[in-house]
Write an enzyme that holds these catalytic residues in place. Structure first.
Site, PDB file in Angstrom:
ATOM      1  CB  SER A  61      -0.943  -0.042   1.202  1.00  0.00           C
ATOM      2  OG  SER A  61      -1.910   0.981   1.128  1.00  0.00           O
ATOM      3  CG  HIS A 104      -5.973  -1.546  -0.619  1.00  0.00           C
ATOM      4  ND1 HIS A 104      -5.101  -1.025  -1.549  1.00  0.00           N
ATOM      5  CD2 HIS A 104      -5.493  -1.153   0.589  1.00  0.00           C
ATOM      6  CE1 HIS A 104      -4.154  -0.344  -0.941  1.00  0.00           C
ATOM      7  NE2 HIS A 104      -4.360  -0.408   0.375  1.00  0.00           N
ATOM      8  CG  ASP A 113      -6.898  -1.510  -4.472  1.00  0.00           C
ATOM      9  OD1 ASP A 113      -7.672  -1.007  -3.631  1.00  0.00           O
ATOM     10  OD2 ASP A 113      -5.664  -1.568  -4.307  1.00  0.00           O
TER      11      ASP A 113
END
Length: 511
Positions: free
Chosen positions: A320, A475, A446
Protein backbone atom coordinates in the site's frame (compact mmCIF):
# COMPACT_ATOMS: atom_id res chain seq x y z
CA UNK A 1 -87.26 -33.57 -24.43
CA UNK A 2 -84.37 -32.78 -21.99
CA UNK A 3 -81.06 -32.43 -23.76
CA UNK A 4 -79.24 -33.73 -20.65
CA UNK A 5 -80.88 -37.21 -20.46
CA UNK A 6 -82.46 -37.63 -23.89
CA UNK A 7 -85.98 -38.59 -22.72
CA UNK A 8 -89.17 -36.86 -21.42
CA UNK A 9 -88.88 -35.37 -17.93
CA UNK A 10 -91.24 -36.79 -15.29
CA UNK A 11 -93.63 -34.63 -13.45
CA UNK A 12 -91.95 -31.99 -11.33
CA UNK A 13 -91.69 -32.85 -7.67
CA UNK A 14 -92.08 -30.27 -4.96
CA UNK A 15 -88.70 -28.88 -3.80
CA UNK A 16 -87.70 -28.72 -0.18
CA UNK A 17 -87.67 -25.22 1.23
CA UNK A 18 -84.33 -23.32 1.25
CA UNK A 19 -82.44 -23.38 4.45
CA UNK A 20 -80.56 -20.26 5.38
CA UNK A 21 -76.94 -20.51 6.47
CA UNK A 22 -73.52 -20.68 4.92
CA UNK A 23 -73.18 -22.35 1.61
CA UNK A 24 -71.25 -25.64 1.61
CA UNK A 25 -67.73 -25.68 0.16
CA UNK A 26 -67.92 -26.78 -3.46
CA UNK A 27 -64.20 -26.73 -4.17
CA UNK A 28 -62.00 -29.64 -3.27
CA UNK A 29 -58.52 -29.24 -1.92
CA UNK A 30 -55.70 -31.13 -3.55
CA UNK A 31 -55.00 -34.39 -1.71
CA UNK A 32 -52.21 -33.97 0.83
CA UNK A 33 -50.80 -35.72 3.87
CA UNK A 34 -53.05 -33.56 6.06
CA UNK A 35 -55.66 -35.56 8.05
CA UNK A 36 -59.11 -35.61 6.48
CA UNK A 37 -61.77 -33.55 8.24
CA UNK A 38 -64.78 -35.20 9.91
CA UNK A 39 -67.09 -33.54 7.40
CA UNK A 40 -65.12 -35.02 4.49
CA UNK A 41 -65.22 -38.46 6.13
CA UNK A 42 -68.96 -38.25 6.79
CA UNK A 43 -70.06 -36.66 3.51
CA UNK A 44 -71.46 -38.89 0.72
CA UNK A 45 -69.69 -39.17 -2.55
CA UNK A 46 -71.21 -37.02 -5.27
CA UNK A 47 -72.20 -38.77 -8.47
CA UNK A 48 -70.28 -37.82 -11.57
CA UNK A 49 -72.17 -35.50 -13.89
CA UNK A 50 -74.85 -34.61 -11.29
CA UNK A 51 -76.76 -31.38 -11.76
CA UNK A 52 -76.92 -29.18 -8.66
CA UNK A 53 -80.44 -28.95 -7.20
CA UNK A 54 -81.76 -32.04 -9.03
CA UNK A 55 -81.95 -35.75 -8.36
CA UNK A 56 -81.05 -38.49 -10.74
CA UNK A 57 -83.77 -40.44 -12.57
CA UNK A 58 -83.28 -43.57 -10.44
CA UNK A 59 -83.84 -41.60 -7.27
CA UNK A 60 -86.91 -39.89 -8.67
CA UNK A 61 -88.37 -43.24 -9.72
CA UNK A 62 -87.63 -44.74 -6.30
CA UNK A 63 -89.19 -41.73 -4.60
CA UNK A 64 -92.32 -41.97 -6.76
CA UNK A 65 -92.82 -45.65 -6.02
CA UNK A 66 -92.04 -45.64 -2.32
CA UNK A 67 -92.98 -42.08 -1.43
CA UNK A 68 -89.71 -41.48 0.42
CA UNK A 69 -86.14 -40.49 -0.39
CA UNK A 70 -83.61 -43.08 -1.48
CA UNK A 71 -80.99 -43.84 1.16
CA UNK A 72 -77.48 -42.40 0.62
CA UNK A 73 -74.79 -44.85 -0.46
CA UNK A 74 -72.35 -45.85 2.29
CA UNK A 75 -69.26 -43.61 2.78
CA UNK A 76 -66.01 -45.14 1.59
CA UNK A 77 -64.27 -43.72 4.71
CA UNK A 78 -64.62 -45.24 8.17
CA UNK A 79 -66.41 -42.96 10.63
CA UNK A 80 -64.38 -41.11 13.23
CA UNK A 81 -64.84 -42.07 16.86
CA UNK A 82 -66.45 -39.38 19.05
CA UNK A 83 -63.14 -38.96 20.90
CA UNK A 84 -61.24 -37.98 17.73
CA UNK A 85 -60.13 -34.33 17.49
CA UNK A 86 -62.50 -32.20 15.44
CA UNK A 87 -65.29 -34.82 15.56
CA UNK A 88 -68.72 -33.44 14.78
CA UNK A 89 -72.08 -35.07 14.77
CA UNK A 90 -72.88 -36.42 11.30
CA UNK A 91 -75.56 -34.78 9.22
CA UNK A 92 -78.80 -36.40 8.25
CA UNK A 93 -78.39 -38.46 5.09
CA UNK A 94 -79.39 -36.67 1.94
CA UNK A 95 -80.14 -37.70 -1.56
CA UNK A 96 -76.74 -39.24 -2.24
CA UNK A 97 -75.87 -36.75 -4.95
CA UNK A 98 -75.05 -33.63 -2.94
CA UNK A 99 -74.61 -33.19 0.80
CA UNK A 100 -77.74 -31.79 2.35
CA UNK A 101 -77.54 -28.25 3.68
CA UNK A 102 -77.56 -28.41 7.45
CA UNK A 103 -80.08 -26.19 9.18
CA UNK A 104 -77.29 -25.03 11.57
CA UNK A 105 -74.29 -22.74 10.89
CA UNK A 106 -70.98 -24.24 9.85
CA UNK A 107 -68.35 -24.77 12.54
CA UNK A 108 -65.76 -22.19 11.42
CA UNK A 109 -63.20 -23.27 14.04
CA UNK A 110 -63.12 -26.76 12.53
CA UNK A 111 -62.71 -25.32 9.05
CA UNK A 112 -59.87 -23.06 10.20
CA UNK A 113 -58.11 -26.00 11.81
CA UNK A 114 -58.48 -28.05 8.65
CA UNK A 115 -57.00 -25.31 6.45
CA UNK A 116 -54.14 -24.74 8.88
CA UNK A 117 -53.21 -28.43 8.88
CA UNK A 118 -53.42 -28.54 5.11
CA UNK A 119 -51.18 -25.51 4.58
CA UNK A 120 -48.73 -26.72 7.20
CA UNK A 121 -48.31 -30.04 5.46
CA UNK A 122 -48.00 -28.37 2.07
CA UNK A 123 -45.17 -26.15 3.30
CA UNK A 124 -43.47 -29.07 5.03
CA UNK A 125 -43.48 -31.52 2.16
CA UNK A 126 -44.43 -29.49 -0.87
CA UNK A 127 -41.21 -27.42 -1.32
CA UNK A 128 -38.30 -29.83 -0.93
CA UNK A 129 -40.29 -33.06 -0.75
CA UNK A 130 -41.80 -32.41 -4.16
CA UNK A 131 -38.33 -31.66 -5.62
CA UNK A 132 -39.17 -28.09 -6.65
CA UNK A 133 -37.03 -26.48 -3.95
CA UNK A 134 -34.14 -28.85 -4.51
CA UNK A 135 -34.24 -28.13 -8.23
CA UNK A 136 -34.15 -24.39 -7.58
CA UNK A 137 -31.17 -24.69 -5.25
CA UNK A 138 -29.27 -26.92 -7.67
CA UNK A 139 -30.11 -24.66 -10.59
CA UNK A 140 -28.90 -21.57 -8.76
CA UNK A 141 -25.71 -23.35 -7.69
CA UNK A 142 -24.90 -24.43 -11.24
CA UNK A 143 -25.59 -20.94 -12.60
CA UNK A 144 -23.40 -19.33 -9.93
CA UNK A 145 -20.58 -21.82 -10.55
CA UNK A 146 -20.68 -21.11 -14.30
CA UNK A 147 -20.60 -17.36 -13.67
CA UNK A 148 -17.70 -17.72 -11.21
CA UNK A 149 -15.61 -19.87 -13.55
CA UNK A 150 -16.29 -17.71 -16.62
CA UNK A 151 -16.20 -14.19 -15.15
CA UNK A 152 -14.42 -14.26 -11.77
CA UNK A 153 -11.67 -16.90 -11.82
CA UNK A 154 -9.11 -15.69 -14.37
CA UNK A 155 -5.42 -15.76 -15.05
CA UNK A 156 -3.69 -12.51 -14.06
CA UNK A 157 -2.45 -10.16 -16.74
CA UNK A 158 1.34 -10.10 -16.85
CA UNK A 159 2.68 -6.82 -18.25
CA UNK A 160 6.41 -6.68 -18.99
CA UNK A 161 8.36 -5.40 -21.95
CA UNK A 162 11.41 -7.58 -21.28
CA UNK A 163 11.03 -11.15 -22.54
CA UNK A 164 13.83 -12.38 -20.29
CA UNK A 165 12.08 -10.98 -17.23
CA UNK A 166 8.84 -12.67 -18.33
CA UNK A 167 10.53 -16.02 -18.82
CA UNK A 168 12.25 -15.66 -15.46
CA UNK A 169 8.88 -15.10 -13.76
CA UNK A 170 7.20 -17.93 -15.63
CA UNK A 171 9.94 -20.35 -14.59
CA UNK A 172 10.70 -19.35 -11.01
CA UNK A 173 7.53 -17.49 -10.02
CA UNK A 174 4.83 -19.49 -11.83
CA UNK A 175 2.04 -18.22 -9.56
CA UNK A 176 1.86 -15.06 -11.70
CA UNK A 177 0.70 -17.15 -14.68
CA UNK A 178 -1.73 -19.43 -12.83
CA UNK A 179 -5.47 -18.87 -12.61
CA UNK A 180 -6.38 -16.93 -9.49
CA UNK A 181 -9.46 -18.40 -7.80
CA UNK A 182 -10.72 -15.79 -5.31
CA UNK A 183 -12.82 -17.00 -2.40
CA UNK A 184 -16.12 -17.97 -3.98
CA UNK A 185 -18.28 -16.31 -1.35
CA UNK A 186 -16.35 -13.01 -1.08
CA UNK A 187 -14.63 -12.21 -4.37
CA UNK A 188 -15.76 -8.56 -4.64
CA UNK A 189 -13.00 -6.03 -4.01
CA UNK A 190 -14.55 -4.11 -1.12
CA UNK A 191 -15.59 -7.31 0.64
CA UNK A 192 -12.10 -8.79 0.34
CA UNK A 193 -10.55 -5.58 1.65
CA UNK A 194 -12.86 -5.48 4.67
CA UNK A 195 -12.71 -9.16 5.59
CA UNK A 196 -8.99 -9.86 5.22
CA UNK A 197 -7.94 -8.46 8.64
CA UNK A 198 -10.62 -10.56 10.36
CA UNK A 199 -10.30 -13.82 8.39
CA UNK A 200 -6.57 -14.29 7.98
CA UNK A 201 -4.56 -15.73 10.84
CA UNK A 202 -1.86 -13.89 12.77
CA UNK A 203 1.30 -16.01 13.01
CA UNK A 204 3.33 -15.61 16.18
CA UNK A 205 6.51 -13.63 15.56
CA UNK A 206 9.12 -12.61 18.13
CA UNK A 207 10.71 -9.26 17.24
CA UNK A 208 13.89 -7.58 18.34
CA UNK A 209 13.31 -3.82 18.41
CA UNK A 210 15.92 -1.26 17.44
CA UNK A 211 15.68 2.55 17.53
CA UNK A 212 17.94 4.42 15.14
CA UNK A 213 18.60 8.16 15.04
CA UNK A 214 17.92 10.40 12.07
CA UNK A 215 19.78 13.46 10.82
CA UNK A 216 17.12 15.88 12.11
CA UNK A 217 17.23 14.47 15.65
CA UNK A 218 14.29 12.09 15.33
CA UNK A 219 14.17 8.33 15.74
CA UNK A 220 12.85 5.39 13.74
CA UNK A 221 11.67 2.06 15.14
CA UNK A 222 12.86 -1.13 13.42
CA UNK A 223 11.50 -4.58 14.31
CA UNK A 224 13.91 -7.40 13.47
CA UNK A 225 13.15 -11.06 12.89
CA UNK A 226 16.66 -12.50 12.87
CA UNK A 227 15.69 -16.14 12.17
CA UNK A 228 18.74 -17.42 13.99
CA UNK A 229 17.39 -20.98 13.74
CA UNK A 230 17.68 -20.94 9.95
CA UNK A 231 19.07 -24.25 8.71
CA UNK A 232 19.46 -23.02 5.12
CA UNK A 233 21.56 -19.98 6.06
CA UNK A 234 23.18 -20.58 9.45
CA UNK A 235 25.71 -17.78 8.89
CA UNK A 236 24.05 -14.50 9.89
CA UNK A 237 26.51 -12.48 7.78
CA UNK A 238 25.29 -14.04 4.53
CA UNK A 239 21.66 -14.69 5.46
CA UNK A 240 19.34 -13.00 2.92
CA UNK A 241 17.48 -9.99 4.34
CA UNK A 242 14.05 -8.65 3.39
CA UNK A 243 13.03 -5.11 4.35
CA UNK A 244 9.22 -4.82 4.83
CA UNK A 245 7.29 -1.54 4.57
CA UNK A 246 3.69 -1.57 5.97
CA UNK A 247 0.79 0.58 4.80
CA UNK A 248 -0.49 4.04 5.70
CA UNK A 249 -1.12 3.42 9.41
CA UNK A 250 0.35 -0.09 9.56
CA UNK A 251 3.08 -1.46 11.79
CA UNK A 252 4.96 -4.72 12.24
CA UNK A 253 1.83 -6.17 13.85
CA UNK A 254 -0.26 -6.17 10.67
CA UNK A 255 -1.41 -9.61 9.58
CA UNK A 256 0.00 -9.27 6.05
CA UNK A 257 3.41 -8.37 7.51
CA UNK A 258 3.27 -11.36 9.86
CA UNK A 259 2.44 -13.64 6.93
CA UNK A 260 5.38 -12.31 4.91
CA UNK A 261 7.69 -12.98 7.83
CA UNK A 262 6.27 -16.48 8.19
CA UNK A 263 6.90 -17.17 4.50
CA UNK A 264 10.46 -15.84 4.83
CA UNK A 265 11.06 -17.96 7.92
CA UNK A 266 10.30 -21.16 6.03
CA UNK A 267 12.88 -20.14 3.42
CA UNK A 268 15.52 -19.30 6.01
CA UNK A 269 15.58 -15.52 5.44
CA UNK A 270 15.88 -12.61 7.85
CA UNK A 271 13.29 -9.80 7.95
CA UNK A 272 13.26 -6.25 9.30
CA UNK A 273 10.13 -4.08 9.46
CA UNK A 274 10.38 -0.32 8.91
CA UNK A 275 7.83 1.42 11.17
CA UNK A 276 7.11 5.02 10.23
CA UNK A 277 7.89 7.70 12.76
CA UNK A 278 5.72 7.89 15.85
CA UNK A 279 3.37 5.09 14.87
CA UNK A 280 4.81 2.00 16.59
CA UNK A 281 4.73 3.26 20.17
CA UNK A 282 8.01 5.17 20.22
CA UNK A 283 8.19 8.83 21.21
CA UNK A 284 8.20 11.53 18.55
CA UNK A 285 11.32 13.58 19.27
CA UNK A 286 10.78 16.19 16.51
CA UNK A 287 7.57 17.67 15.05
CA UNK A 288 7.75 15.46 11.97
CA UNK A 289 5.99 12.23 11.03
CA UNK A 290 5.99 10.71 7.51
CA UNK A 291 4.46 10.85 4.04
CA UNK A 292 4.56 8.89 0.77
CA UNK A 293 6.69 11.46 -1.06
CA UNK A 294 9.55 11.99 1.38
CA UNK A 295 12.06 9.13 1.20
CA UNK A 296 14.71 10.44 3.63
CA UNK A 297 13.77 8.05 6.46
CA UNK A 298 13.67 5.08 4.08
CA UNK A 299 17.11 5.94 2.74
CA UNK A 300 18.41 6.07 6.32
CA UNK A 301 16.94 2.65 7.10
CA UNK A 302 18.24 0.99 3.91
CA UNK A 303 21.78 2.20 4.44
CA UNK A 304 21.65 1.23 8.14
CA UNK A 305 20.51 -2.34 7.41
CA UNK A 306 23.02 -2.75 4.60
CA UNK A 307 25.85 -1.52 6.79
CA UNK A 308 25.05 -4.17 9.42
CA UNK A 309 25.09 -7.03 6.89
CA UNK A 310 26.98 -5.86 3.79
CA UNK A 311 27.59 -9.43 2.54
CA UNK A 312 23.95 -10.53 2.80
CA UNK A 313 21.64 -10.39 -0.23
CA UNK A 314 19.17 -7.56 0.33
CA UNK A 315 15.76 -6.74 -1.14
CA UNK A 316 12.57 -4.92 -0.06
CA UNK A 317 8.80 -5.36 -0.22
CA UNK A 318 6.26 -2.56 0.26
CA UNK A 319 2.52 -2.77 0.83
CA UNK A 320 0.00 0.00 0.00
CA UNK A 321 1.61 3.33 1.03
CA UNK A 322 4.78 1.41 1.86
CA UNK A 323 4.86 0.31 -1.77
CA UNK A 324 4.35 3.90 -2.93
CA UNK A 325 7.22 5.07 -0.72
CA UNK A 326 9.48 2.28 -2.01
CA UNK A 327 8.65 3.08 -5.66
CA UNK A 328 9.35 6.78 -5.10
CA UNK A 329 12.70 5.85 -3.54
CA UNK A 330 13.61 3.56 -6.47
CA UNK A 331 12.55 6.21 -8.96
CA UNK A 332 14.81 8.69 -7.21
CA UNK A 333 17.90 6.47 -6.82
CA UNK A 334 17.74 4.39 -10.01
CA UNK A 335 20.50 1.77 -9.85
CA UNK A 336 22.31 3.51 -6.99
CA UNK A 337 20.81 1.34 -4.23
CA UNK A 338 21.99 -1.67 -2.23
CA UNK A 339 18.70 -3.42 -2.98
CA UNK A 340 18.80 -6.31 -5.45
CA UNK A 341 15.08 -6.18 -6.31
CA UNK A 342 11.73 -5.12 -4.90
CA UNK A 343 8.16 -6.38 -4.65
CA UNK A 344 5.22 -3.95 -4.53
CA UNK A 345 1.69 -4.87 -3.43
CA UNK A 346 -1.50 -2.79 -3.84
CA UNK A 347 0.33 0.50 -4.34
CA UNK A 348 -1.64 3.63 -5.18
CA UNK A 349 -0.15 4.73 -8.49
CA UNK A 350 -1.94 8.04 -8.94
CA UNK A 351 -2.86 9.79 -5.69
CA UNK A 352 -5.39 12.07 -7.39
CA UNK A 353 -7.31 9.08 -8.73
CA UNK A 354 -7.00 7.22 -5.43
CA UNK A 355 -8.39 10.11 -3.39
CA UNK A 356 -11.22 10.68 -5.87
CA UNK A 357 -12.18 7.00 -5.65
CA UNK A 358 -12.06 7.00 -1.86
CA UNK A 359 -14.32 10.06 -1.70
CA UNK A 360 -17.23 8.31 -3.38
CA UNK A 361 -20.06 7.95 -0.82
CA UNK A 362 -19.79 4.21 -0.22
CA UNK A 363 -15.99 4.18 -0.21
CA UNK A 364 -15.90 7.15 2.14
CA UNK A 365 -18.21 5.34 4.53
CA UNK A 366 -16.27 2.06 4.40
CA UNK A 367 -12.65 3.25 4.17
CA UNK A 368 -11.96 6.97 3.96
CA UNK A 369 -13.45 8.09 7.24
CA UNK A 370 -11.93 5.15 9.13
CA UNK A 371 -8.43 5.81 7.78
CA UNK A 372 -8.78 9.49 8.63
CA UNK A 373 -9.59 8.65 12.23
CA UNK A 374 -6.59 6.28 12.31
CA UNK A 375 -4.31 9.08 11.11
CA UNK A 376 -5.72 11.44 13.73
CA UNK A 377 -5.25 8.82 16.41
CA UNK A 378 -1.62 8.24 15.41
CA UNK A 379 -0.74 11.92 15.94
CA UNK A 380 -3.00 12.68 18.90
CA UNK A 381 -0.59 11.00 21.32
CA UNK A 382 2.12 13.40 20.10
CA UNK A 383 -0.08 16.46 20.33
CA UNK A 384 2.17 18.27 22.78
CA UNK A 385 5.10 18.44 20.36
CA UNK A 386 3.04 18.87 17.18
CA UNK A 387 0.82 21.72 18.33
CA UNK A 388 3.87 24.00 18.32
CA UNK A 389 3.65 24.10 14.51
CA UNK A 390 0.12 22.98 13.65
CA UNK A 391 -3.44 23.91 14.55
CA UNK A 392 -4.26 20.51 16.02
CA UNK A 393 -7.89 21.40 16.68
CA UNK A 394 -8.36 22.04 12.96
CA UNK A 395 -6.48 18.86 12.06
CA UNK A 396 -8.66 16.76 14.38
CA UNK A 397 -11.79 18.08 12.62
CA UNK A 398 -10.80 16.51 9.29
CA UNK A 399 -13.30 14.00 7.94
CA UNK A 400 -11.42 12.83 4.84
CA UNK A 401 -7.82 11.97 3.98
CA UNK A 402 -7.73 14.99 1.66
CA UNK A 403 -8.68 17.34 4.49
CA UNK A 404 -6.08 15.74 6.77
CA UNK A 405 -3.33 16.05 4.15
CA UNK A 406 -4.32 19.65 3.42
CA UNK A 407 -4.17 20.74 7.05
CA UNK A 408 -1.28 18.54 8.22
CA UNK A 409 0.82 16.44 5.82
CA UNK A 410 1.37 18.94 3.01
CA UNK A 411 2.11 21.71 5.51
CA UNK A 412 4.59 19.55 7.47
CA UNK A 413 6.72 18.75 4.40
CA UNK A 414 6.64 22.25 2.93
CA UNK A 415 4.38 21.87 -0.11
CA UNK A 416 2.69 24.99 -1.42
CA UNK A 417 -0.58 23.14 -1.97
CA UNK A 418 -2.10 19.72 -1.55
CA UNK A 419 -2.00 19.25 -5.34
CA UNK A 420 1.77 19.70 -5.31
CA UNK A 421 2.04 17.07 -2.59
CA UNK A 422 -0.19 14.57 -4.41
CA UNK A 423 1.72 15.03 -7.64
CA UNK A 424 5.04 14.40 -5.90
CA UNK A 425 3.66 11.36 -4.04
CA UNK A 426 2.34 9.60 -7.16
CA UNK A 427 4.74 6.76 -8.18
CA UNK A 428 3.46 6.66 -11.74
CA UNK A 429 5.55 9.76 -12.51
CA UNK A 430 8.80 8.08 -11.42
CA UNK A 431 8.31 4.56 -12.79
CA UNK A 432 10.49 5.18 -15.84
CA UNK A 433 13.51 5.78 -13.61
CA UNK A 434 13.39 2.49 -11.66
CA UNK A 435 16.75 0.76 -12.14
CA UNK A 436 16.33 -2.67 -10.46
CA UNK A 437 13.88 -5.55 -11.10
CA UNK A 438 10.50 -4.75 -9.58
CA UNK A 439 7.38 -6.93 -9.49
CA UNK A 440 4.13 -5.06 -8.81
CA UNK A 441 0.86 -6.82 -7.88
CA UNK A 442 -2.43 -4.93 -8.19
CA UNK A 443 -6.09 -5.81 -8.47
CA UNK A 444 -8.17 -3.86 -10.97
CA UNK A 445 -11.09 -3.73 -8.50
CA UNK A 446 -9.01 -2.01 -5.80
CA UNK A 447 -10.84 1.17 -4.72
CA UNK A 448 -7.54 2.55 -3.32
CA UNK A 449 -5.87 2.22 -6.71
CA UNK A 450 -8.48 2.10 -9.52
CA UNK A 451 -7.68 -0.07 -12.50
CA UNK A 452 -7.70 2.81 -14.98
CA UNK A 453 -4.99 4.58 -12.94
CA UNK A 454 -2.47 1.72 -13.18
CA UNK A 455 0.34 2.90 -15.53
CA UNK A 456 0.37 -0.05 -17.90
CA UNK A 457 1.85 1.84 -20.85
CA UNK A 458 4.53 3.44 -18.69
CA UNK A 459 5.50 0.03 -17.29
CA UNK A 460 6.01 -1.27 -20.82
CA UNK A 461 8.70 1.39 -21.34
CA UNK A 462 10.90 0.09 -18.50
CA UNK A 463 12.52 -3.33 -18.86
CA UNK A 464 12.96 -3.60 -15.05
CA UNK A 465 9.23 -3.42 -14.27
CA UNK A 466 6.66 -6.20 -14.40
CA UNK A 467 2.99 -5.72 -13.50
CA UNK A 468 0.72 -8.55 -12.36
CA UNK A 469 -2.93 -7.49 -12.57
CA UNK A 470 -5.73 -9.66 -11.21
CA UNK A 471 -9.43 -9.16 -11.91
CA UNK A 472 -10.33 -9.51 -8.21
CA UNK A 473 -8.54 -9.14 -4.91
CA UNK A 474 -9.36 -5.68 -3.60
CA UNK A 475 -6.80 -3.76 -1.55
CA UNK A 476 -4.30 -6.12 0.14
CA UNK A 477 -7.02 -8.78 -0.03
CA UNK A 478 -6.28 -11.49 -2.59
CA UNK A 479 -8.20 -14.08 -0.55
CA UNK A 480 -8.44 -17.55 -2.10
CA UNK A 481 -9.84 -20.92 -1.08
CA UNK A 482 -13.08 -21.73 0.72
CA UNK A 483 -11.80 -20.42 4.06
CA UNK A 484 -8.74 -18.22 3.33
CA UNK A 485 -7.18 -18.14 6.76
CA UNK A 486 -3.59 -19.26 6.36
CA UNK A 487 -2.35 -18.07 2.98
CA UNK A 488 -3.45 -15.58 0.31
CA UNK A 489 -2.51 -15.15 -3.33
CA UNK A 490 -0.36 -12.17 -2.34
CA UNK A 491 1.56 -14.35 0.13
CA UNK A 492 2.32 -16.89 -2.58
CA UNK A 493 3.53 -14.20 -5.00
CA UNK A 494 5.77 -12.76 -2.29
CA UNK A 495 7.26 -16.12 -1.37
CA UNK A 496 7.99 -17.25 -4.90
CA UNK A 497 9.41 -13.93 -6.09
CA UNK A 498 11.66 -13.45 -3.05
CA UNK A 499 12.97 -17.00 -3.38
CA UNK A 500 13.51 -16.51 -7.12
CA UNK A 501 15.54 -13.33 -6.54
CA UNK A 502 17.73 -14.73 -3.78
CA UNK A 503 18.39 -18.11 -5.37
CA UNK A 504 18.24 -17.39 -9.12
CA UNK A 505 18.78 -13.65 -9.25
CA UNK A 506 21.85 -13.88 -11.45
CA UNK A 507 19.51 -14.68 -14.35
CA UNK A 508 17.73 -11.32 -14.16
CA UNK A 509 20.46 -8.95 -13.01
CA UNK A 510 21.82 -8.84 -16.56
CA UNK A 511 18.57 -7.34 -17.83
Amino acid sequence: MSPAVGRPMPAALPRSPRVSGPRPLRGKLRPSPAPASPRQLQAPVAAAGAVPGRRCSAQRAASSSSGRRAPAPPSPFPPLPPSAPGWARPRQPGCGVLPCRAPCAMDWQVLTRELSLYLENQVRVGFFGSGVGLSLVLGFGVAYACYYLNSIAKKPQLVASNDRFCRFLEEYCPVVTETYYPTIWCWEGRVQTLLRPFITSRPQVQYRNELIKTADGGQISLDWFDNNDSSYYPDANTRPTVLLLPGLTGTSKESYILHMIHQSETLGYRCVVFNNRGIAGEELLTPRTYCAANTEDLETVIHHVHSLHPSAPFMAAGVSMGGMLLLNYLGKTGRDTPLMAAAIFSAGWNVFESIESLEKPLNWLLFNYYLTTCLQSSISRHRQILEKLFDMDLVMKARTIREFDKQFTSVMFGYRSIDDYYEDASPCRKLKSVGIPVLCLNSVDDVFSPGHAIPVETAKQNANVALVLTSCGGHIGFLEGIWPRKCTYMDRVFKQFVQAVFEHGNKIFSI
